[in-house]
Structure formats: C-alpha cells, structure tokens
Enzyme design. Structure first.
Site, PDB file in Angstrom:
ATOM      1  N   VAL A  99       0.834  -1.197   0.000  1.00 46.31           N
ATOM      2  CA  VAL A  99       0.000   0.000   0.000  1.00 46.31           C
ATOM      3  C   VAL A  99       0.875   1.256   0.000  1.00 46.31           C
ATOM      4  O   VAL A  99       0.656   2.186  -0.775  1.00 46.31           O
ATOM      5  CB  VAL A  99      -0.970  -0.011   1.209  1.00 46.31           C
ATOM      6  CG1 VAL A  99      -1.731   1.295   1.319  1.00 46.31           C
ATOM      7  CG2 VAL A  99      -1.951  -1.173   1.083  1.00 46.31           C
ATOM      8  N   GLU A 150      -7.786   2.137   1.173  1.00 44.83           N
ATOM      9  CA  GLU A 150      -7.218   1.786  -0.129  1.00 44.83           C
ATOM     10  C   GLU A 150      -7.918   0.523  -0.653  1.00 44.83           C
ATOM     11  O   GLU A 150      -8.229  -0.369   0.112  1.00 44.83           O
ATOM     12  CB  GLU A 150      -5.715   1.522   0.086  1.00 44.83           C
ATOM     13  CG  GLU A 150      -4.948   1.209  -1.148  1.00 44.83           C
ATOM     14  CD  GLU A 150      -5.185   2.218  -2.242  1.00 44.83           C
ATOM     15  OE1 GLU A 150      -4.839   3.384  -2.066  1.00 44.83           O
ATOM     16  OE2 GLU A 150      -5.741   1.836  -3.292  1.00 44.83           O
ATOM     17  N   ASP A 185      10.534   4.136   6.438  1.00 45.03           N
ATOM     18  CA  ASP A 185      10.370   2.800   7.011  1.00 45.03           C
ATOM     19  C   ASP A 185      11.503   2.587   8.001  1.00 45.03           C
ATOM     20  O   ASP A 185      12.630   3.039   7.751  1.00 45.03           O
ATOM     21  CB  ASP A 185      10.419   1.732   5.900  1.00 45.03           C
ATOM     22  CG  ASP A 185       9.712   0.455   6.319  1.00 45.03           C
ATOM     23  OD1 ASP A 185       8.659   0.132   5.737  1.00 45.03           O
ATOM     24  OD2 ASP A 185      10.216  -0.222   7.242  1.00 45.03           O
ATOM     25  N   GLY A 189     -13.089 -21.903  -6.863  1.00 44.14           N
ATOM     26  CA  GLY A 189     -11.757 -22.509  -6.773  1.00 44.14           C
ATOM     27  C   GLY A 189     -11.476 -23.008  -5.371  1.00 44.14           C
ATOM     28  O   GLY A 189     -12.413 -23.286  -4.602  1.00 44.14           O
ATOM     29  N   LYS A 233      -7.694 -11.743   6.970  1.00 48.61           N
ATOM     30  CA  LYS A 233      -7.429 -10.862   8.118  1.00 48.61           C
ATOM     31  C   LYS A 233      -8.618  -9.923   8.370  1.00 48.61           C
ATOM     32  O   LYS A 233      -9.059  -9.763   9.509  1.00 48.61           O
ATOM     33  CB  LYS A 233      -6.155 -10.050   7.804  1.00 48.61           C
ATOM     34  CG  LYS A 233      -5.904  -8.869   8.703  1.00 48.61           C
ATOM     35  CD  LYS A 233      -4.574  -8.213   8.370  1.00 48.61           C
ATOM     36  CE  LYS A 233      -4.645  -7.233   7.217  1.00 48.61           C
ATOM     37  NZ  LYS A 233      -5.213  -5.929   7.510  1.00 48.61           N
ATOM     38  N   LYS A 293     -15.463 -16.409  -9.201  1.00 49.75           N
ATOM     39  CA  LYS A 293     -14.669 -17.485  -9.800  1.00 49.75           C
ATOM     40  C   LYS A 293     -14.465 -18.551  -8.733  1.00 49.75           C
ATOM     41  O   LYS A 293     -13.829 -18.302  -7.705  1.00 49.75           O
ATOM     42  CB  LYS A 293     -13.331 -16.883 -10.260  1.00 49.75           C
ATOM     43  CG  LYS A 293     -12.499 -17.758 -11.107  1.00 49.75           C
ATOM     44  CD  LYS A 293     -12.713 -17.494 -12.597  1.00 49.75           C
ATOM     45  CE  LYS A 293     -12.075 -18.568 -13.450  1.00 49.75           C
ATOM     46  NZ  LYS A 293     -12.827 -19.824 -13.536  1.00 49.75           N
ATOM     47  N   CYS A 352      -5.361  -9.807   3.016  1.00 50.99           N
ATOM     48  CA  CYS A 352      -6.497  -8.905   3.266  1.00 50.99           C
ATOM     49  C   CYS A 352      -7.788  -9.622   3.640  1.00 50.99           C
ATOM     50  O   CYS A 352      -8.289  -9.431   4.746  1.00 50.99           O
ATOM     51  CB  CYS A 352      -6.711  -8.040   2.038  1.00 50.99           C
ATOM     52  SG  CYS A 352      -5.207  -7.164   1.581  1.00 50.99           S
TER      53      CYS A 352
HETATM   54  C1  UGA Z   1      -8.249  -7.497  -1.926  1.00 49.80           C
HETATM   55  C2  UGA Z   1      -9.343  -6.602  -2.544  1.00 49.80           C
HETATM   56  O1  UGA Z   1      -9.740  -7.140  -3.811  1.00 49.80           O
HETATM   57  C3  UGA Z   1      -8.825  -5.159  -2.736  1.00 49.80           C
HETATM   58  O2  UGA Z   1      -9.885  -4.338  -3.207  1.00 49.80           O
HETATM   59  C4  UGA Z   1      -8.341  -4.635  -1.383  1.00 49.80           C
HETATM   60  O3  UGA Z   1      -7.785  -3.329  -1.501  1.00 49.80           O
HETATM   61  C5  UGA Z   1      -7.262  -5.556  -0.845  1.00 49.80           C
HETATM   62  O4  UGA Z   1      -7.804  -6.899  -0.702  1.00 49.80           O
HETATM   63  C6  UGA Z   1      -6.808  -5.029   0.482  1.00 49.80           C
HETATM   64  O5  UGA Z   1      -7.619  -4.970   1.417  1.00 49.80           O
HETATM   65  O6  UGA Z   1      -5.660  -4.549   0.600  1.00 49.80           O
HETATM   66  P1  UGA Z   1      -6.096  -8.789  -2.872  1.00 49.80           P
HETATM   67  O7  UGA Z   1      -6.194  -9.558  -1.590  1.00 49.80           O
HETATM   68  O8  UGA Z   1      -4.806  -8.191  -3.263  1.00 49.80           O
HETATM   69  O9  UGA Z   1      -7.173  -7.576  -2.859  1.00 49.80           O
HETATM   70  O10 UGA Z   1      -6.510  -9.759  -4.075  1.00 49.80           O
HETATM   71  P2  UGA Z   1      -7.891 -10.228  -4.743  1.00 49.80           P
HETATM   72  O11 UGA Z   1      -7.756 -10.108  -6.206  1.00 49.80           O
HETATM   73  O12 UGA Z   1      -9.058  -9.592  -4.120  1.00 49.80           O
HETATM   74  O13 UGA Z   1      -7.893 -11.796  -4.395  1.00 49.80           O
HETATM   75  C7  UGA Z   1      -8.020 -12.259  -3.063  1.00 49.80           C
HETATM   76  C8  UGA Z   1      -8.193 -13.769  -3.066  1.00 49.80           C
HETATM   77  O14 UGA Z   1      -9.474 -14.134  -3.564  1.00 49.80           O
HETATM   78  C9  UGA Z   1      -7.186 -14.529  -3.917  1.00 49.80           C
HETATM   79  O15 UGA Z   1      -6.740 -15.675  -3.225  1.00 49.80           O
HETATM   80  C10 UGA Z   1      -7.964 -14.916  -5.158  1.00 49.80           C
HETATM   81  O16 UGA Z   1      -7.482 -16.088  -5.771  1.00 49.80           O
HETATM   82  C11 UGA Z   1      -9.344 -15.149  -4.556  1.00 49.80           C
HETATM   83  N1  UGA Z   1     -10.437 -15.007  -5.533  1.00 49.80           N
HETATM   84  C12 UGA Z   1     -10.680 -13.790  -6.101  1.00 49.80           C
HETATM   85  C13 UGA Z   1     -11.239 -16.102  -5.829  1.00 49.80           C
HETATM   86  O17 UGA Z   1     -11.038 -17.220  -5.297  1.00 49.80           O
HETATM   87  N2  UGA Z   1     -12.273 -15.936  -6.705  1.00 49.80           N
HETATM   88  C14 UGA Z   1     -12.538 -14.743  -7.285  1.00 49.80           C
HETATM   89  O18 UGA Z   1     -13.517 -14.667  -8.073  1.00 49.80           O
HETATM   90  C15 UGA Z   1     -11.716 -13.645  -6.990  1.00 49.80           C
END
Ligand code: UGA
Length: 430
Positions: free
Chosen positions: A11, A151, A30, A253, A263, A251, A260
């Site tokens: 971030v 964010e 940092d 899986g 937590k 999606k 994120c």
């Molecule tokens: C997530 C949120 O999408 C962001 O908007 C947010 O800012 C961020 O957390 C945060 O709080 O900092 P992130 O964890 O980086 O982002 O990644 P994502 O793309 O959201 O994926 C999270 C998990 O969900 C991954 O393990 C992904 O494989 C899984 N996922 C995502 C699925 O299993 N199915 C989906 O359809 C989408």
C-alpha cells in the site's frame, strides 16, 4: 504539500509512486534500514508488476526518496500517509502496534500543521485513537487532522488499480483536510465519496467482507453443482449479467487467501463480538473458505485410493498470480494436509518461495514446472499463473508417473486434458 509515506509495503509503495506519478514530491519512511537501502538502489522488497520501472523513473526524476529517520521525516512533511501493516492478533483483532508507533512519532516530532491520512486498514474508531495517541505524545501543541482514506488496490494489479480507482473514500468531519486531499488526488478520474471517519473505516471492511462473501457463495454453490453435473462458470456468467449481482469475484476454486480477506473478515468478526453482535453470514464465509480445498483433496484421495507415499506436484504457492505473496495462501493448507497424509510434495511457483517451516525431506521446491512434474503421481494447480495456463500440457504429461490432475482454479480445458490422458478434476466444470 510535502508528502510522507509511513510504511513501505504494497500500500505504501503504491500510494507513494502513484502520488509521484501525479507530480507530487514524496518521501517514503520505514524503520527497516535494509529495506531503505535496497529501495535507494531501486530494489523492491516484493514482486509487483511494473513497480520497479515506476520506481526507477521517479528516483531518476527526483520525485521520490527514502528515509529511515522518523524525527526528520515528520518534521519536514505536512501530509503524512499511514500505510503500515495491521496484522491479525491471535484473537482475530487488528494489531495496531505500528499505527500507534507512527502516531506517537507524529506527536513527538511534529511542530506545525500535519494532515494525517490513514490508508492502513484499521477497525472502526481507530481515527479517534490515532488523534489521542498524537495528542498524548505531543511536546508542544500543533494543529493536525486525521483523515480516513482506505485503499482498494489488489496485489498483482496494484498500480493500475491505484492509478484508475473506481472510487475515493474520504472520512473526515472537517472541510480543510477533505479539500487538501481532493487537491492531492485531483488528477484521478473517479467519484469521491466524503463521509465520517467511522463510516470510511467500515466501508473498507464491508468491501472486503462482501467480496469474500461472493467467493464463498460461489464456492459453496460449486460443491452442489459438481454433484448435480452443472457448470459453475456458466452459472457465474449467467447471474453476473444482472447488474445487481455483477460478474466479478464469482470465480470458484480452492478459496481466497492473501493478506487482506482472511485478516479483514476476522477483524470484522472480532469487532462484532466486541459489540455483542453475531455476524453469522461472515462466520459461514470463513467456514466455507477454510474447508474448500478439502473438497478437491477428497476427490484426489478417492482417485488415488491413498495419498501415502504418492508424489504430488503442487503448482503455485502465491495466493494469486502476479505476486510472490504467500500469506494465507490455500496452497499452504494443501501442502500441510499432504504432509499429514505422508505424500511427497514437489512445489513450483514462478515468483514465490516455500516458507522455511514447510521445507522438509518430503516437501521440496523445484526450479521449474517440469522438475516439479517429473515422476509425480498427481498435479494440483493452486495458482492460475499464466505460465501454467499456457503450458504444453500434452508433452508435460510424459514427465509424470501418474495422470491425476486437480485444477484448483477451474482454469484449464478439462475435456482437452482428458483427451491427452489426464484424469482431470476441477469443481463443477465437467
Ligand atoms: C483485496 C481486494 O480485492 C482489494 O480491493 C483490497 O484493496 C485488498 O484486498 C486489500 O484490502 O488490501 P487482494 O487480496 O490483493 O485484494 O486480491 P484479490 O484479487 O481480491 O484476491 C483475493 C483472493 O481471492 C485470492 O486468493 C484470489 O485467488 C481469490 N479469488 C478472487 C477467488 O477465489 N475468486 C474470485 O472470483 C476472486
């Protein structure tokens, strides 16, 4: 405005570089001196597509520099972005140690007006705590504002998410910092939603909790569709056409991971417990997520009769593609389960490294996907890296001893893989 970014993780680095890209002069702070000296040499502490190029560009242009001296950095900057981590404490609450430390520095070293912008994900009410931590550690009084500005970037696409956000949330009861922040973001083209600090803090948790709910919803439905011979991707597409539902984050899986969703959902549940409210939907979201990978492993175990002594290639460690982040990755739970079942595990990931606590005689990381597959009885695809989606699976099959193929992300063409001799197992995608 002189901008200081406190905490240089995903971030912090993204926020700093995006503000530099908008023409602002930015300093990153940092306490990790090793991280600061690497960053000064243009080396990032993590893998994020495109970030190294942007870092080099802004270092050369003189719009970003780095410091490990909080006293000097805080004295010289008037807009301070808090981007430090808020990891989970053992009881599920967010650990605010780093936020508190940063607030105390501001109180201790600040002399004139400071706008403190909270980008870290923090529980409802933290903005008020930050204000009192600043006041408590102040030597001589100076004016300041604390603004909540959550964010929404995703790892793996952090820069484009931050350069093209879908919204900016500003939580403040005071017009001055709102105006200053809007000025800082004036080149970003998206709706700006101004609300109270507490509302802004809750919007962040509610966003992640809702997205996690969509994933657990589709994953649980996939269990039913698998038994009933229904294709879950078609269902997701069909319902996603309704704009009230939306097609993203449906999606199916092996479940969500990362720093994120797990937590933040736990922190929300903790906040609810404090308020003596039961969030039963969120409890189920966690339960479905924590058991989802077992649905795949049960299929594999049934197919192989036993996992004991079998060699399993685990492809993908990272919680999602385009990152080397393995925090709460479902792959780790899968590896732990396979170890318990006395299997031998060959792991491969294009960017992530097997954590030390998992390294043993029965788990080894391989340099290439081919090495991982060589002599294996089964393959489990845990992360949908492009390298795996476009691999030459026809020829790779010849390296394997067995034929079992578990597609933990439903990304490969099962029928084609079956025609090449694989015993393909996805979930509800037959
Ligand atoms: C997530 C949120 O999408 C962001 O908007 C947010 O800012 C961020 O957390 C945060 O709080 O900092 P992130 O964890 O980086 O982002 O990644 P994502 O793309 O959201 O994926 C999270 C998990 O969900 C991954 O393990 C992904 O494989 C899984 N996922 C995502 C699925 O299993 N199915 C989906 O359809 C989408």
């Amino acid at each position: 405005m002189n901008i200081l970014i406190v905490g240089l993780g995903y971030v912090g680095m993204t926020t700093g570089l995006v503000l530099a890209e908008q023409g602002w002069k930015v300093t990153g702070l940092d306490v990790d001196k090793g991280k600061i000296s690497s960053l000064r040499q243009g080396v990032l502490p993590f893998y994020e597509p495109g970030m190294d190029l942007l870092l080099t560009k802004h270092q050369k242009g003189g719009s970003i520099d780095f410091s490990s001296d909080p006293a000097e950095a805080i004295r010289e900057h008037d807009a301070i972005f808090l981007c430090v981590g808020t990891p989970s404490a053992p009881d599920g609450s967010a650990n605010l140690t780093y936020i508190r430390q940063a607030a105390q520095w501001i109180g201790e070293y600040g002399q004139d007006y400071k706008m403190v912008v909270v980008k870290s994900t923090v529980p409802v009410g933290t903005q008020e705590c930050i204000s009192s931590w600043i006041l408590d550690s102040m030597k001589d009084p100076f004016p300041f504002d604390v603004v909540s500005n959550p964010e929404f970037l995703r790892e793996g696409s952090a820069l484009s998410d931050a350069l093209h956000p879908d919204r900016i949330i500003i939580g403040s009861d005071n017009a001055k910092p709102v105006e200053r922040l809007m000025n800082l973001y004036s080149k970003l083209d998206c709706p700006v939603f101004v609300t109270s600090p507490k509302n802004a803090e809750m919007i962040k948790y509610a966003s992640n909790a809702f997205l996690a709910t969509k994933i657990s919803f589709i994953n649980e439905l996939a269990r039913l569709c698998d038994k009933a011979g229904i294709q879950i991707d078609q269902i997701a597409q069909g319902i996603g056409l309704d704009p009230r539902i939306g097609g993203s984050f449906l999606k199916a899986g092996i479940g969500y991971g990362g720093s994120c969703f797990p937590k933040d959902v736990h922190a929300l549940l903790h906040t609810a417990r404090e308020q003596q409210i039961r969030l039963s939907i969120m409890e189920k979201v966690v339960e479905v997520n924590q058991t989802q990978y077992l649905v795949y492993l049960d299929k594999l175990e049934q197919r192989l009769t036993s996992l004991r002594g079998k060699t399993i290639a685990v492809l993908g460690l990272a919680f999602k593609p385009n990152t080397d982040d393995i925090r709460e990755a479902p792959s780790l739970a899968i590896i732990r389960h396979l170890v318990e079942k006395q299997a031998l595990i060959h792991v491969h990931d294009p960017a992530a490294t097997l954590p030390e606590y998992l390294q043993s005689a029965s788990v080894r990381q391989c340099a290439t996907c081919e090495d991982a597959l060589r002599g294996s009885d089964a393959v489990i695809l845990c992360t949908e890296w492009m390298e795996y989606k476009t691999a030459d699976w026809f020829n790779l099959r010849k390296l394997m001893r067995g034929t079992a193929f578990v597609d933990g992300r439903n990304v490969l063409d099962g029928k084609r893989l079956a025609s090449w001799g694989y015993d393909y197992m996805g979930l509800a995608n037959g």
